[in-house]
Design a protein around this motif. Structure first.
Motif: not given
Lengths: 404, 265
Positions: A121-122, A155-160, A196-197
């Motif tokens: 995970v992040l 993207m799901n991980g980064l959206k929040n 997101i890049r």
């Protein structure tokens, strides 16, 4: 490579430069000095290109690395196999990434069998990622990769993630095909909407959809030439990218733990702060739950952690130490490139390293602000590692930091 | 007093050279006006140095170069009536030292690797304006595996404490300057690799709290600008370093229409 689509010439139209013509022998018939000269020149050109002045950089980065684990990664064009070579380089990448961006977070995904799986995970903990990469070595590469699935999962991980951070995805893609469940254009659109890049490094050949994804989201797409080039491409991603579009700036609350036992203004640290306590970073693992007086206490809730930087699990405060933030400061005050000059008789020694200038060195480099002369090696050292000009730091006028 | 300090430093330098034949030495001095390489001297003029009979030539050279260089540095400072006031240019001196180390490492063959270290002998307090230079130097030293030690006379320096901690060096605050040579030979002469076998002064607990950019006060919890990473002690609308306006994270104000509707119903 991105802009060469329209103006690429074919080889028979002499669109390729004849690099063998640049090498000439010197008087003794030796090539060494010439080769060294060319290498130094190439280094300087690259270093000068990178220096684009003081632009807004994304300091707090949230990066997902997607590793292709499909059947084509077992090919042996990179030794020992593509997959193992990529994993080894990623370990170096993780180390350098956290070195240069200490308050950033990284996550790892793989894609195989037309699905994507999350390996870590992040998180901002370097060791966890390196351990996970080492365990990945036993993974069997099979099936087809799915670009859309992995991008959607990332993207799901980064959206929040908060708006002031720079959201990035790095894809290491070795296949020439992808197997997607839906329309990838929709994915590209939502990636763009979420700021997101996506940067892609191709291991096989140039694939058009990768080119399009990178272009539309503002990332880069490169295809490697050999394993040294791959290392260079991966390490290029370590530098914080320039901000694409508008990034919302905001003040982030951060804690700085680690006060000395006796503080100067009279208040002393309570004995509770240094009493032995269980640390919250290891409390979930059964085997190693460390206890001891060493560690850092969160200033807001008092929970103990072994290492910084960390996000407090109890109260959500990001804990860092001042050197972690200071590591990124050199991006904000970049040094202007030095001017190349012919050697003058008066300056006999390089200012930075006290080396005597020999006749063979034709060019010396001068700083615009302090007018001190340095040699080529010091110029590269200053630009790549030191990030301060010794001449400017040794002059009482320019040594003072330009603050408000 | 100053003479005794210089004598101690020269004796320490010579003691280091005496330890092994491949040991190298470089001495850099700095004041608030400039920095200067004392040894190896950049003058280029081969001065005739008188060595006592039986004295190793290199020791005599170090002695004469350092004394001559220091004399020039002090004279320059006194004659220069420039009114720019600045703190001691320690950051610049350390940057030059690191470049010198980098050069010497490149010139040596791969079989003969150096274990470089930098000893800072100082009596000046911290200069907040040279913070960037110091931090760049410390991170470079960490990357190049250079150990930075520090011998402080008179005052304590928080920045140098952080540097010694980052690079794994020894920080010492000397109680009396008269015993300088003794402290130097005892604590700083052994190389870092054998320091684990020797009983040395215990490491000081370093204060890693950051100072806020507005008042230079140490803060426990601060507000960090996401663009330029400057630290503030209070929430404010605009960042003073990079002039970006911040978005206020307030909940959305309920629009008037729905309030009217609620009243009617």
């Amino acid at each position: 490579m991105a802009d060469e689509d329209e103006t690429k010439e074919y080889r028979w139209e002499s669109g390729y430069e004849k690099t063998w013509e640049a090498i000439k022998e010197d008087d003794d018939g030796l090539l060494e000095s010439n080769v060294a000269d060319l290498v130094a020149r190439a280094k300087r050109k690259r270093a000068a290109l990178k220096d684009t002045g003081a632009i807004q950089l994304g300091m707090m980065r949230h990066l997902f690395v997607v590793v292709d684990a499909s059947a084509c990664m077992f090919l042996q064009d990179l030794k020992p196999t593509r997959f193992l070579c990529v994993l080894k380089l990623l370990e170096v990448f993780v180390h350098e990434f956290f070195d240069l961006n200490p308050i950033s977070q990284l996550g790892i995904l793989t894609t195989k069998m037309k699905r994507s799986e999350q390996i870590t995970v992040l998180a901002g903990n370097q060791k966890k990622h390196i351990e996970a990469l080492q365990q990945l070595k036993d993974l069997s590469c099979e099936g087809e990769p799915s670009l859309q699935n992995s991008l959607e999962r990332a993207m799901n991980g980064l959206k929040n993630m908060p708006a002031y951070s720079s959201r990035e995805i790095l894809v290491l893609f070795g296949s020439l095909t992808t197997c997607d469940p839906g329309d990838i254009q929709k994915t590209i659109k939502s990636l763009k909407d979420n700021n997101i890049r996506v940067s892609i490094i191709g291991l096989a050949a140039e694939v058009r959809i990768c080119q399009e994804i990178a272009k539309k989201t503002g990332g880069t797409y490169n295809v490697l030439i050999d394993d040294h080039h791959l290392k260079e491409l991966i390490l290029n991603q370590v530098q914080p990218p320039a901000v694409a579009g508008s990034m919302e700036a905001s003040l982030v609350k951060m804690g700085f733990p680690g006060a000395s036992p006796i503080v100067n203004d009279g208040t002393s640290d309570s004995s509770a702060d240094h009493a032995p306590a269980y640390c919250l970073c290891h409390i979930e693992s059964e085997t190693s739950s460390l206890m001891g007086p060493n560690g850092y206490n969160c200033p807001q809730c008092g929970s103990r952690y072994c290492e910084l930087p960390v996000e407090c699990k109890q109260c959500g405060l990001t804990l860092v130490s001042a050197p972690h933030l200071a590591r990124s400061y050199h991006h904000l005050f970049p040094i202007k490139p030095f001017i190349e000059r012919a050697q003058v008789r008066e300056t006999t020694h390089c200012f930075a390293c006290a080396k005597l200038f020999v006749e063979a060195e034709t060019n010396v480099y001068e700083c615009e602000n302090c007018n001190q002369i340095v040699c080529l090696d010091c110029d590269l050292f200053i630009r790549e590692t030191l990030h301060t000009c010794p001449g400017c730091a040794s002059d009482p006028v320019t040594a003072q930091m330009k603050t408000n | 007093m100053m003479n005794r300090i210089f004598d101690s430093l020269i004796a320490f330098g010579n003691a280091h050279l005496m330890q092994a034949s491949h040991n190298k030495l470089a001495i850099i001095a700095c004041n608030s006006k400039s920095t200067k390489f004392l040894y190896p001297s950049m003058d280029g003029t081969s001065r005739s140095y008188h060595n006592r009979p039986g004295q190793y030539d290199m020791f005599a050279k170090v002695d004469s170069d350092v004394r001559h260089g220091l004399g020039e540095l002090i004279l320059n400072d006194m004659t220069d009536n420039d009114s720019t006031k600045s703190d001691s240019l320690l950051g610049g001196a350390m940057a030059r030292a690191l470049s010198y180390i980098h050069r010497v490492q490149r010139e040596l063959s791969l079989s003969h690797q150096l274990k470089p270290r930098v000893l800072v002998v100082s009596g000046s307090c911290d200069s907040a304006l040279q913070y960037m230079t110091f931090m760049n130097v410390f991170f470079t030293a960490q990357k190049e595996n250079v150990v930075i030690d520090c011998c402080m006379m008179d005052t304590d320096s928080g920045l140098l404490q952080q540097g010694c901690d980052i690079t794994g060096g020894q920080y010492l605050h000397i109680p009396s300057v008269a015993g300088l040579l003794e402290y130097l030979l005892w604590v700083f002469l052994p190389s870092p690799s054998c320091r684990s076998k020797i009983v040395l002064p215990p490491p000081t607990k370093v204060d890693y709290r950051a100072a806020c950019f507005c008042h230079h006060k140490l803060v426990d919890i601060g507000w960090v600008c996401s663009v330029c990473l400057s630290i503030f002690c209070k929430f404010s609308i605009m960042c003073t370093t990079c002039n970006t306006e911040f978005k206020l994270n307030r909940p959305a104000i309920v629009p008037a229409k729905s309030k009217k509707r609620a009243r009617i119903e």
